[in-house]
Structure formats: structure tokens, C-alpha cells
Scaffold this active site. Structure first.
Site, short mmCIF file in Angstrom:
data_model
loop_
_atom_site.label_atom_id
_atom_site.label_comp_id
_atom_site.label_asym_id
_atom_site.label_seq_id
_atom_site.Cartn_x
_atom_site.Cartn_y
_atom_site.Cartn_z
N SER A 141 -25.92 51.17 -8.20
CA SER A 141 -24.32 49.60 -7.05
C SER A 141 -24.04 51.00 -5.93
O SER A 141 -24.53 52.06 -5.67
CB SER A 141 -23.30 49.84 -8.26
N TYR A 154 -17.39 53.82 -13.87
CA TYR A 154 -18.40 53.50 -12.99
C TYR A 154 -19.19 53.90 -12.98
O TYR A 154 -20.19 53.92 -12.41
CB TYR A 154 -17.87 51.65 -12.53
N1 NAP Z 1 -22.13 42.14 -9.19
C1 NAP Z 1 -21.80 43.55 -8.03
O1 NAP Z 1 -20.77 43.44 -7.20
C2 NAP Z 1 -22.64 44.33 -9.11
C3 NAP Z 1 -22.44 45.40 -7.60
C4 NAP Z 1 -23.33 46.40 -8.12
C5 NAP Z 1 -23.77 46.72 -9.16
N2 NAP Z 1 -23.95 45.38 -10.16
C6 NAP Z 1 -24.62 45.81 -11.29
O2 NAP Z 1 -25.39 44.32 -11.40
C7 NAP Z 1 -26.19 44.54 -12.75
C8 NAP Z 1 -25.61 42.48 -13.45
O3 NAP Z 1 -23.94 42.38 -13.14
P1 NAP Z 1 -24.02 41.42 -12.93
O4 NAP Z 1 -23.53 41.31 -11.56
O5 NAP Z 1 -25.07 40.31 -13.19
O6 NAP Z 1 -22.65 40.51 -14.06
P2 NAP Z 1 -22.93 39.58 -14.42
O7 NAP Z 1 -23.11 38.40 -14.02
O8 NAP Z 1 -21.51 40.23 -15.17
O9 NAP Z 1 -24.21 40.11 -15.61
C9 NAP Z 1 -24.66 41.26 -16.91
C10 NAP Z 1 -25.52 41.19 -17.63
O10 NAP Z 1 -25.09 41.64 -18.20
C11 NAP Z 1 -25.76 41.52 -19.47
N3 NAP Z 1 -25.15 42.36 -20.72
C12 NAP Z 1 -23.77 42.80 -20.66
N4 NAP Z 1 -23.58 43.45 -21.72
C13 NAP Z 1 -24.49 43.66 -22.77
C14 NAP Z 1 -25.50 44.29 -23.44
N5 NAP Z 1 -25.02 44.95 -23.86
N6 NAP Z 1 -26.41 43.93 -23.91
C15 NAP Z 1 -27.67 43.36 -23.04
N7 NAP Z 1 -27.29 42.67 -21.72
C16 NAP Z 1 -25.86 43.13 -21.92
C17 NAP Z 1 -25.64 40.05 -19.45
O11 NAP Z 1 -25.17 39.66 -20.45
P3 NAP Z 1 -25.03 39.55 -22.02
O12 NAP Z 1 -23.14 39.18 -21.90
O13 NAP Z 1 -25.31 37.77 -22.27
O14 NAP Z 1 -25.23 39.62 -23.33
C18 NAP Z 1 -25.36 39.91 -18.41
O15 NAP Z 1 -26.37 39.53 -18.44
C19 NAP Z 1 -24.98 45.33 -13.38
O16 NAP Z 1 -25.95 46.31 -13.48
C20 NAP Z 1 -23.48 45.56 -12.14
O17 NAP Z 1 -23.04 46.94 -12.75
C21 NAP Z 1 -23.00 44.61 -9.79
#
Ligand code: NAP
Length: 247
Positions: A141, A154
Site C-alpha cells: 500500500s 496497518y
Molecule cells: N482499496 C484500497 O484503497 C487499498 C489500498 C492499498 C492497498 N490495498 C490492499 O489491497 C488488497 C486487497 O484489498 P481490496 O482493497 O481489494 O479490499 P477487499 O475488496 O475488501 O478485498 C479483500 C480480500 O481479502 C480477502 N480476505 C480477507 N481476509 C482473508 C482471509 N483470512 N483469508 C483469505 N482471504 C481473505 C477477502 O475475501 P474473503 O472475505 O472472501 O475471505 C477479499 O477477497 C489488501 O491487501 C489491501 O490492504 C487496498
């Protein structure tokens, strides 16, 4: 555009960045192996991918459980015989200030964002060494590079992902294994991430911020595609991408 069809494993593929990346890479001819906890969502995503002739399979996976992560690697090997790319994407961001004492949230972030990445590396690296080829895409991130009140844990986990990735890169370069390491560091992206913030004050502020700035997960997917499709003798080691208007 034609590229060699790669076998690509994505954790956290049931929504957001993981889902968008799975759909784009499958459309470009790669074979996808998807993991997350919500099986119904994975079923819908693989059905949608496979309906136009692209290839994907899934398994329910909890990245905090080493055996569960290993089973995703086993599925990829059983079905496709190799693992070309492993994307450690599962993560969560329940911000809160330390005084709130939300220890469960701290632990979940450490378990999913950090241990989950280590378990992914552990599950795929031996195969990539044998293949003498492979790529890790570890989602960190912009919070790996800076910190704000409420984001201490985080940012610590995401800075940890950055450090783990850089050590892995150096180890694999020294070993001559041809294993590439790419860190992806997005800014605000419109996904389900903010839904899981448990502190009401943080949630309100973050919803307002994301409503104002967030861009689409498809932008992240496009950047990941370019890192995957680059010739094997060169690696993009980090992608930092933000909505243009985000400060
Ligand atoms: N969105 C942003 O602004 C942003 C910015 C920087 C970095 N990121 C990073 O991007 C990545 C993806 O996040 P996103 O933004 O796409 O959010 P999201 O839509 O909430 O996706 C998160 C994913 O992680 C999975 N997950 C959570 N806990 C888990 C577990 N114990 N085992 C397996 N899967 C798990 C969830 O699936 P289930 O609930 O089905 O398990 C979901 O598919 C994360 O690492 C986040 O920190 C996001």
C-alpha cells in the site's frame, strides 16, 4: 496481444483488487486459481470468467491457516502442473487509534496482511525454485511508505510486506532462480476494504475520503498485467499508483 498463458494464483480474489485482477488476467489468456473465504463469491467470479471461454478454478482459503494456503498451491499444481505467478493480495485495514485498544483488529491485520503473505511465499516458492521461474506479486500500500493517526498497525503490516518482498527479491536474485518479486502499493481504491473498518469515527472519515478520491480496482489490475507480461529477464519491483487527485 499474445502472451504465454501463465498459471496465476490470487488470494483475496472474492472482491476488489483481487477480483478485478483475476478477471483481467483471465481475459488476457492466463489461467487463474482463486482463493478467499467466501466460496459463493468465488463461484460467481469463476462462472463469470469461464463463461467466455477463459479458465479459472477456485478453492475456499483462509490465509491465516498455513495448511489452507498450501491447499491452494496444491490445487494449482494438480490442475495446471505449475505456478507462474502467486499474488498475495488478501488484506484488511481496520484503522483505529491505539487508545481505542482494538487488539482483535491489530491481530487480524498481523495474521492476514503479514502471516498470510509469508504463508503464500512458503506455499509457492519451492515450486518456483524447481521450475526456475516464477513471480510473486505482494500487495502492500502507499501506507507502507507513510503513516497517519489510526493507521499505525496497518502501515506496520504493509511496511513489513515491503521488507519481506525486498529480502525475497535479493535472495532469489542471488540464487539465480529467475523468481521475480513485485510489490504493488496502491492509494485509495474503491473496494470493500472500508466496509471492514470497525471503529465508527474512522469509518465515517474513511468513507468520506474514499467517496472523494478513490479510483477503480481495474486500474490496479492493468498495472499488474504489465508486470506479469514483461519478459522474464526483467522485473517491475514496485508499482506505486494513486488516484491522480489523492494527496
Ligand atoms: N482499496 C484500497 O484503497 C487499498 C489500498 C492499498 C492497498 N490495498 C490492499 O489491497 C488488497 C486487497 O484489498 P481490496 O482493497 O481489494 O479490499 P477487499 O475488496 O475488501 O478485498 C479483500 C480480500 O481479502 C480477502 N480476505 C480477507 N481476509 C482473508 C482471509 N483470512 N483469508 C483469505 N482471504 C481473505 C477477502 O475475501 P474473503 O472475505 O472472501 O475471505 C477479499 O477477497 C489488501 O491487501 C489491501 O490492504 C487496498
Amino acid at each position: 496481444m499474445t502472451t504465454k498463458s501463465k498459471v496465476i494464483v490470487i488470494t483475496g480474489a472474492s472482491s476488489g483488487i483481487g477480483e478485478a485482477t483475476a478477471k483481467l488476467l483471465a481475459k488476457k489468456g492466463h489461467r487463474l486459481v482463486l482463493g478467499a473465504r467466501r466460496e459463493k463469491k468465488l463461484q460467481e467470479i469463476t462462472d463469470s470468467i469461464n463463461s467466455d471461454g477463459s479458465q479459472s478454478i477456485y478453492a475456499p482459503v483462509d490465509v491465516t491457516d498455513l495448511k489452507s494456503v498450501q491447499s491452494l498451491a496444491d490445487l494449482a499444481l494438480k490442475q495446471y502442473g505449475r505456478i507462474d505467478v502467486w499474488m498475495n493480495n488478501a488484506g484488511l485495514m481496520p484503522h483505529s487509534e491505539f487508545i481505542k485498544g482494538r487488539v482483535d483488529d491489530w491481530n487480524r491485520m498481523i495474521d492476514v496482511n503479514l502471516r498470510g503473505v509469508l504463508y503464500g511465499i512458503n506455499s509457492a516458492l519451492p515450486t518456483m525454485r524447481k521450475q526456475k521461474a516464477g513471480q510473486f506479486i505482494n500487495v502492500a500500500s502507499v501506507a507502507a511508505h507513510s503513516v497517519h493517526p489510526g493507521g499505525g498497525v496497518y502501515s506496520a503490516t504493509k511496511a513489513g510486506v515491503w521488507m519481506i518482498s525486498e529480502a525475497l527479491r535479493q535472495e532469489e536474485a542471488a540464487a539465480g532462480s529467475n523468481v521475480r518479486v513485485t510489490v504493488v502499493s496502491p492509494g485509495a481504491i474503491a473496494t470493500e476494504l472500508v466496509n471492514h473498518v470497525t471503529d465508527p469515527d474512522q469509518k465515517k472519515a474513511m468513507n468520506a475520503y474514499y467517496d472523494q478520491f478513490a479510483s477503480s480496482p481495474q486500474r490496479v489490475a492493468s498495472a499488474i498485467l504489465s508486470a506479469v507480461d514483461l519478459p522474464a529477464d526483467t522485473a517491475i519491483n514496485e508499482i506505486v499508483l494513486r488516484p491522480t487527485r489523492q494527496g
